[in-house]
Scaffold this motif. Sequence first.
Motif, PDB file in Angstrom:
ATOM      1  N   ARG A 127       0.828  -1.200   0.000  1.00 19.36           N
ATOM      2  CA  ARG A 127       0.000   0.000   0.000  1.00 19.36           C
ATOM      3  C   ARG A 127       0.867   1.257   0.000  1.00 19.36           C
ATOM      4  O   ARG A 127       0.562   2.237  -0.685  1.00 19.36           O
ATOM      5  CB  ARG A 127      -0.905  -0.012   1.235  1.00 19.36           C
ATOM      6  N   GLN A 128       1.990   1.223   0.737  1.00 22.14           N
ATOM      7  CA  GLN A 128       2.896   2.371   0.769  1.00 22.14           C
ATOM      8  C   GLN A 128       3.534   2.606  -0.608  1.00 22.14           C
ATOM      9  O   GLN A 128       3.664   3.748  -1.069  1.00 22.14           O
ATOM     10  CB  GLN A 128       3.986   2.147   1.821  1.00 22.14           C
ATOM     11  N   ILE A 129       3.929   1.503  -1.276  1.00 25.67           N
ATOM     12  CA  ILE A 129       4.508   1.631  -2.614  1.00 25.67           C
ATOM     13  C   ILE A 129       3.484   2.201  -3.588  1.00 25.67           C
ATOM     14  O   ILE A 129       3.799   3.073  -4.418  1.00 25.67           O
ATOM     15  CB  ILE A 129       5.017   0.257  -3.120  1.00 25.67           C
ATOM     16  N   ALA A 130       2.235   1.735  -3.496  1.00 25.41           N
ATOM     17  CA  ALA A 130       1.174   2.225  -4.377  1.00 25.41           C
ATOM     18  C   ALA A 130       0.935   3.714  -4.165  1.00 25.41           C
ATOM     19  O   ALA A 130       0.739   4.471  -5.128  1.00 25.41           O
ATOM     20  CB  ALA A 130      -0.107   1.436  -4.140  1.00 25.41           C
ATOM     21  N   GLU A 131       0.970   4.152  -2.908  1.00 30.22           N
ATOM     22  CA  GLU A 131       0.768   5.566  -2.614  1.00 30.22           C
ATOM     23  C   GLU A 131       1.886   6.412  -3.218  1.00 30.22           C
ATOM     24  O   GLU A 131       1.633   7.470  -3.804  1.00 30.22           O
ATOM     25  CB  GLU A 131       0.725   5.784  -1.095  1.00 30.22           C
ATOM     26  N   LYS A 132       3.129   5.938  -3.079  1.00 25.72           N
ATOM     27  CA  LYS A 132       4.261   6.689  -3.632  1.00 25.72           C
ATOM     28  C   LYS A 132       4.203   6.757  -5.153  1.00 25.72           C
ATOM     29  O   LYS A 132       4.457   7.801  -5.751  1.00 25.72           O
ATOM     30  CB  LYS A 132       5.585   6.055  -3.186  1.00 25.72           C
ATOM     31  N   SER A 133       3.852   5.651  -5.802  1.00 22.67           N
ATOM     32  CA  SER A 133       3.781   5.640  -7.255  1.00 22.67           C
ATOM     33  C   SER A 133       2.658   6.554  -7.749  1.00 22.67           C
ATOM     34  O   SER A 133       2.825   7.270  -8.738  1.00 22.67           O
ATOM     35  CB  SER A 133       3.574   4.212  -7.772  1.00 22.67           C
ATOM     36  N   ASP A 134       1.507   6.552  -7.033  1.00 22.99           N
ATOM     37  CA  ASP A 134       0.413   7.448  -7.409  1.00 22.99           C
ATOM     38  C   ASP A 134       0.818   8.907  -7.232  1.00 22.99           C
ATOM     39  O   ASP A 134       0.488   9.767  -8.054  1.00 22.99           O
ATOM     40  CB  ASP A 134      -0.829   7.163  -6.559  1.00 22.99           C
ATOM     41  N   TYR A 135       1.550   9.181  -6.143  1.00 24.47           N
ATOM     42  CA  TYR A 135       1.996  10.558  -5.879  1.00 24.47           C
ATOM     43  C   TYR A 135       2.933  11.040  -6.975  1.00 24.47           C
ATOM     44  O   TYR A 135       2.777  12.138  -7.524  1.00 24.47           O
ATOM     45  CB  TYR A 135       2.702  10.610  -4.519  1.00 24.47           C
ATOM     46  N   VAL A 136       3.913  10.203  -7.338  1.00 21.96           N
ATOM     47  CA  VAL A 136       4.858  10.583  -8.390  1.00 21.96           C
ATOM     48  C   VAL A 136       4.149  10.738  -9.729  1.00 21.96           C
ATOM     49  O   VAL A 136       4.391  11.681 -10.484  1.00 21.96           O
ATOM     50  CB  VAL A 136       5.987   9.527  -8.502  1.00 21.96           C
ATOM     51  N   SER A 137       3.241   9.815 -10.024  1.00 27.18           N
ATOM     52  CA  SER A 137       2.502   9.873 -11.281  1.00 27.18           C
ATOM     53  C   SER A 137       1.675  11.148 -11.381  1.00 27.18           C
ATOM     54  O   SER A 137       1.643  11.801 -12.435  1.00 27.18           O
ATOM     55  CB  SER A 137       1.595   8.644 -11.411  1.00 27.18           C
ATOM     56  N   ASN A 138       1.014  11.534 -10.291  1.00 32.08           N
ATOM     57  CA  ASN A 138       0.215  12.761 -10.296  1.00 32.08           C
ATOM     58  C   ASN A 138       1.081  13.985 -10.540  1.00 32.08           C
ATOM     59  O   ASN A 138       0.707  14.901 -11.280  1.00 32.08           O
ATOM     60  CB  ASN A 138      -0.539  12.913  -8.970  1.00 32.08           C
ATOM     61  N   ASN A 139       2.268  14.001  -9.913  1.00 30.55           N
ATOM     62  CA  ASN A 139       3.166  15.141 -10.103  1.00 30.55           C
ATOM     63  C   ASN A 139       3.722  15.187 -11.526  1.00 30.55           C
ATOM     64  O   ASN A 139       3.913  16.269 -12.099  1.00 30.55           O
ATOM     65  CB  ASN A 139       4.319  15.068  -9.094  1.00 30.55           C
ATOM     66  N   LEU A 140       3.986  14.014 -12.115  1.00 32.46           N
ATOM     67  CA  LEU A 140       4.453  13.979 -13.498  1.00 32.46           C
ATOM     68  C   LEU A 140       3.361  14.456 -14.454  1.00 32.46           C
ATOM     69  O   LEU A 140       3.651  15.157 -15.430  1.00 32.46           O
ATOM     70  CB  LEU A 140       4.900  12.556 -13.865  1.00 32.46           C
TER      71      LEU A 140
END
Length: 388
Positions: A127-140
């Motif tokens: 879940r932590q990895i998914a949150e980080k990937s979503d955060y980076v994707s949103n910023n990109l």
Amino acid sequence: MYKNVMEKLDSIINDTKEIIKERNKEIYEISSFIKKRYVEIEDKFTILKDEANDIINNVATLEKKLNLSKTKLSIINKNCHLYTDDEIKLVQKEIEDIKNRLSLEYEKEMEIVHKRDNLENQLKTIRQIAEKSDYVSNNLDFAYDILSGELNEINNEVNNMYTKEIWGLKVIKAQEEERLRISREMHDGPSQNLSNLILKTELCIKLLDKDIDRTRLELQSLKSIIRTTIDETRRMIYNLRPMALDDLGLVPTLERYIDKIRNEVNYDITLDVMNGEDNVNSIISLTLYRIVQEAINNAKKHSNAANVNIKLNYNSEFIELIINDDGDGFDINNVKLNMENNRGFGITMMRERTNLLMGEYKLKSERGMGTTIYVKIPILESKEDINE
């Protein structure tokens, strides 16, 4: 000349956009894999719960058979002259077999508890990895949208980041992210712990009349889970709003916070209060507390300071807050709402909170000269003043 510069800039932007698209695609693939893996592990967790229920039922059936066999043996012992040695041995063997089967079921039960803990840890990590990937994707995505516009539009977007409209959107986004964080903390912390409490309690009930030593160990574990749940719940409540602000006031709450944070930072923090704390509106106290929190957090992340000094000056008409550190400092003109380190957003938050209370906010910093934050807020005599 300018045409060549614009062409080069356009080329750089286009190359950057392609890199962003490619990286975002890779992040999307990672996110998809992680979410798929999460579903798989969650399914395993569900199957494990079903297996646990089956074991519980098996144990209950075997315990019932064991009690019946023991009762039967007791009757035989009282009337042994009516039974042959073979009949007595047969009942004794039956009891022994049931005990062995029960022992195996107890081992299976402990093994399932261990597997369950491992699966819970895996779910939390995923879940932590998914949150980080979503955060980076949103910023990109945000960066790509900015780069997709004309150069004038980019400049306008950067300037508009400081307008009230953009600030309002940032506040709404921050509120939603905070709600999401709280829901995830509740799920990963108290919610999971309460589920564990149910399983531990069921296990203790079953062991109570059979293995008092093991029951004692399970109860100790139960006590630890309860204490952890209480600590996590208190921490969440404190992060939402320190209760001490209403009960004790701003100064004691800041003193508690500073005593706690000293163990987490590598610099010295001092608090000086001039004139006694008066009866100040709770909104003002909360605003000043949040500004101190943000300033200490920025110093912790960015300043490399050795000392941070906080001064509070109470006056009949206003309150002054001065926060000074002797750290690296920074170029104020280059600080924007940075999506990477959040310093710009924190500075804007402090300024806007002060402005909403009709206060004065000043920030002074230079590279190698440290940072000083000055806040002056007029004292509002009643809650009606804020509403007006």
